[in-house]
Design an enzyme around this catalytic site. Structure first.
Site, PDB file in Angstrom:
ATOM      1  N   CYS A   1      22.998  23.107  68.961  1.00 32.84           N
ATOM      2  CA  CYS A   1      22.975  24.221  69.927  1.00 32.84           C
ATOM      3  C   CYS A   1      22.985  23.759  71.372  1.00 32.84           C
ATOM      4  O   CYS A   1      23.260  24.547  72.279  1.00 32.84           O
ATOM      5  CB  CYS A   1      21.745  25.084  69.692  1.00 32.84           C
ATOM      6  SG  CYS A   1      21.885  26.058  68.203  1.00 32.84           S
TER       7      CYS A   1
HETATM    8  N1  CO8 Z   1      15.123  40.843  55.171  1.00 33.58           N
HETATM    9  C1  CO8 Z   1      13.865  41.168  54.786  1.00 33.58           C
HETATM   10  N2  CO8 Z   1      12.859  40.292  54.776  1.00 33.58           N
HETATM   11  C2  CO8 Z   1      13.114  39.035  55.121  1.00 33.58           C
HETATM   12  C3  CO8 Z   1      14.401  38.596  55.509  1.00 33.58           C
HETATM   13  C4  CO8 Z   1      15.434  39.573  55.522  1.00 33.58           C
HETATM   14  N3  CO8 Z   1      16.693  39.256  55.885  1.00 33.58           N
HETATM   15  N4  CO8 Z   1      14.360  37.294  55.823  1.00 33.58           N
HETATM   16  C5  CO8 Z   1      13.098  36.896  55.617  1.00 33.58           C
HETATM   17  N5  CO8 Z   1      12.328  37.936  55.177  1.00 33.58           N
HETATM   18  C6  CO8 Z   1      10.915  37.919  54.821  1.00 33.58           C
HETATM   19  C7  CO8 Z   1      10.452  36.522  54.467  1.00 33.58           C
HETATM   20  O1  CO8 Z   1      10.711  36.225  53.139  1.00 33.58           O
HETATM   21  C8  CO8 Z   1       8.977  36.615  54.778  1.00 33.58           C
HETATM   22  O2  CO8 Z   1       8.337  37.258  53.698  1.00 33.58           O
HETATM   23  P1  CO8 Z   1       6.834  36.835  53.264  1.00 33.58           P
HETATM   24  O3  CO8 Z   1       5.999  37.108  54.486  1.00 33.58           O
HETATM   25  O4  CO8 Z   1       6.568  37.731  52.117  1.00 33.58           O
HETATM   26  O5  CO8 Z   1       6.906  35.370  52.935  1.00 33.58           O
HETATM   27  C9  CO8 Z   1       8.912  37.552  55.981  1.00 33.58           C
HETATM   28  O6  CO8 Z   1      10.136  38.315  55.959  1.00 33.58           O
HETATM   29  C10 CO8 Z   1       8.828  36.810  57.300  1.00 33.58           C
HETATM   30  O7  CO8 Z   1       9.851  35.759  57.309  1.00 33.58           O
HETATM   31  P2  CO8 Z   1       9.906  34.645  58.403  1.00 33.58           P
HETATM   32  O8  CO8 Z   1       8.552  34.040  58.569  1.00 33.58           O
HETATM   33  O9  CO8 Z   1      11.045  33.723  58.081  1.00 33.58           O
HETATM   34  O10 CO8 Z   1      10.296  35.544  59.672  1.00 33.58           O
HETATM   35  P3  CO8 Z   1      10.167  35.207  61.198  1.00 33.58           P
HETATM   36  O11 CO8 Z   1       9.401  36.268  61.839  1.00 33.58           O
HETATM   37  O12 CO8 Z   1       9.774  33.790  61.445  1.00 33.58           O
HETATM   38  O13 CO8 Z   1      11.689  35.378  61.701  1.00 33.58           O
HETATM   39  C11 CO8 Z   1      13.531  33.935  62.326  1.00 33.58           C
HETATM   40  C12 CO8 Z   1      12.716  34.537  61.182  1.00 33.58           C
HETATM   41  C13 CO8 Z   1      14.278  35.068  63.009  1.00 33.58           C
HETATM   42  C14 CO8 Z   1      14.539  32.951  61.741  1.00 33.58           C
HETATM   43  C15 CO8 Z   1      12.621  33.228  63.354  1.00 33.58           C
HETATM   44  O14 CO8 Z   1      11.731  32.376  62.688  1.00 33.58           O
HETATM   45  C16 CO8 Z   1      13.365  32.438  64.388  1.00 33.58           C
HETATM   46  O15 CO8 Z   1      14.213  32.952  65.107  1.00 33.58           O
HETATM   47  N6  CO8 Z   1      13.034  31.141  64.534  1.00 33.58           N
HETATM   48  C17 CO8 Z   1      13.674  30.270  65.488  1.00 33.58           C
HETATM   49  C18 CO8 Z   1      15.005  29.893  64.966  1.00 33.58           C
HETATM   50  C19 CO8 Z   1      15.800  29.038  65.924  1.00 33.58           C
HETATM   51  O16 CO8 Z   1      15.739  29.141  67.112  1.00 33.58           O
HETATM   52  N7  CO8 Z   1      16.595  28.200  65.343  1.00 33.58           N
HETATM   53  C20 CO8 Z   1      17.516  27.415  66.069  1.00 33.58           C
HETATM   54  C21 CO8 Z   1      18.630  27.193  65.126  1.00 33.58           C
HETATM   55  S1  CO8 Z   1      20.126  27.095  65.888  1.00 33.58           S
HETATM   56  C22 CO8 Z   1      20.612  25.457  66.102  1.00 33.58           C
HETATM   57  O17 CO8 Z   1      19.904  24.573  66.460  1.00 33.58           O
HETATM   58  C23 CO8 Z   1      22.037  25.159  65.837  1.00 33.58           C
HETATM   59  C24 CO8 Z   1      22.246  24.728  64.454  1.00 33.58           C
HETATM   60  C25 CO8 Z   1      23.693  24.570  64.207  1.00 33.58           C
HETATM   61  C26 CO8 Z   1      24.452  25.873  64.031  1.00 33.58           C
HETATM   62  C27 CO8 Z   1      24.517  26.319  62.618  1.00 33.58           C
HETATM   63  C28 CO8 Z   1      25.534  27.398  62.407  1.00 33.58           C
HETATM   64  C29 CO8 Z   1      25.481  27.991  61.020  1.00 33.58           C
END
Ligand code: CO8
Length: 372
Positions: A156
């Protein structure tokens, strides 16, 4: 040492868009099919059912409302769950080159520069569609640019790391003009069958034209300072690579697509980025009150709200920290450049802002610019 300016930016946006509702309908149809196929194993307790996704969760967790993609039908087909992109002859332009050239041409047009007057093309992206020849050299040839070209990958942060690389060469005098281009086909390395991440990414290409700041009369941004930092982490990872065949790993494996521990990334990257920006500003004598705009990496709205508040010491005012992720989702290295390209023309001479990207690596890159 020469001074450096950003004189043009360009954004290529694919025609196809997928809303959260459309995405969730397709994902849930896929989940239902999988669960029906594996009903016996699930009933016997040997397998967990694939849980449904939810559009409300996606918006609340990320701030994303839709994403642009190069191919919508393949992604929304519950029997496929990945983009369908026709293979091309070796003599035809690659997809990354094609969308990269579109963004580059827009940046050149904005600056009123001929491609032949460009000395360097850096194709900086989080994945490259082939190992070699470099996509950047293909873009150089398609544009008719001069000089030399090479690819780089810092996930990124590729755009800001590319800008620092190009700016350093312009400063030293080895080149006069550079295009940093970020064609991101995130849809092809995202795992659309995993509800934890299927909503995160979109496709786009951005380009930034940098020039020696010498007698420039057109509107531009002076590059005051750049800074890059990295710190190793496995929390965002993709294991696909050229050793795959040698490892006997040619099958459909989860770790050959994007994987992340989103919660950990969230917790670890926020302090890293806030500290990086604060130190960069302090070293350049830039106070929070001097900042007119923050163009942050576009991964998550809550993350950006936190960083904006930390950097400015208060809630950012309307438009001070523009987000584009509601429309584009996370477009990896292109996100902060889309935000910059679409939300910078209104700044007045002397106004200052920071472009900042962060992501896998971990990596953080920041560029302090002043409107001229
Ligand atoms: N629908 C319903 N429920 C869901 C879903 C969904 N789609 N997804 C997850 N849940 C559930 C989970 O299972 C979990 O359930 P439980 O509590 O029962 O275990 C609950 O919802 C909460 O899940 P999370 O803890 O995962 O949810 P978060 O509040 O943490 O949100 C995010 C998830 C949005 C992913 C958040 O953690 C986030 O944005 N984190 C930072 C991510 C980030 O900045 N990453 C950078 C990556 S980009 C990068 O570096 C480039 C990589 C190369 C590119 C790749 C291209 C493909």
């Amino acid at each position: 040492m020469f001074k450096v300016a950003i004189t043009g930016t360009g954004v290529f946006t694919p025609k196809d868009a997928i809303t959260n509702d459309e995405l969730v309908v397709a994902f849930n149809a896929y989940a239902d099919k999988q669960n029906a196929k594996n009903a016996d194993a699930i009933a016997a307790g040997g397998m967990d059912p694939v849980p449904h996704s939810s559009a409300d969760f996606i918006l609340a967790a990320s701030g994303i409302e839709q994403r642009y993609v190069l191919n919508k039908t393949g992604i929304l087909d519950p029997d496929r769950m990945s983009p369908s992109l026709a293979p091309r002859d070796d003599d035809a332009p690659s997809i990354m080159a094609e969308i990269g050239v579109d963004a580059c041409q827009k940046a050149l047009d904005e600056a009123g520069i001929d491609a032949a007057d460009v000395d360097l093309v850096i194709c900086a992206a989080s994945n490259h569609e082939r190992a070699y020849p470099a996509i950047a050299v293909e873009i150089q040839q398609l544009l008719g640019a001069g000089g030399f070209a090479f690819d780089m990958n810092v996930a990124c942060s590729s755009a800001t790391f590319g800008i620092q690389t190009a700016a350093d060469m312009i400063k030293s005098g080895s080149i006069r003009r550079a295009l940093v281009v970020n064609p991101e086909i995130c849809s092809a390395h995202l795992e659309w069958r995993d509800r934890d991440c299927h909503f995160i990414f979109g496709d786009v290409a951005t380009a930034t034209l940098l020039e020696r700041d010498e007698g420039l009369t057109k509107p531009h941004f002076k590059v005051k300072s750049t800074r890059c930092a990295t710190q190793f982490s496995n929390n965002i990872r993709n294991n696909n690579g050229f050793l795959r065949r040698a490892h006997d790993q040619m099958g459909d494996q989860r770790d050959m697509q994007f994987m992340q521990n989103g919660r950990k990334v969230f917790k670890e990257v926020l302090p890293l980025v806030s500290r990086h920006i604060a130190e960069h500003m302090a070293d350049e004598g830039v106070q929070a009150d001097d900042l007119n705009r923050l163009w942050l990496h576009q991964a998550n709205k809550t993350m950006n709200d936190y960083i904006g508040k930390k950097v400015l010491g208060r809630e950012p005012a309307e438009g001070e920290q523009p987000n584009i992720l509601q429309d584009y989702a996370n477009t990896s290295s292109a996100g902060s450049i889309i935000a910059f390209s679409q939300n910078s023309k209104d700044l007045q001479a002397g106004d200052t802002g920071i472009i900042c990207s962060f992501g896998a690596g971990y990596s953080v890159g920041s560029v302090i610019v002043t409107r001229s």
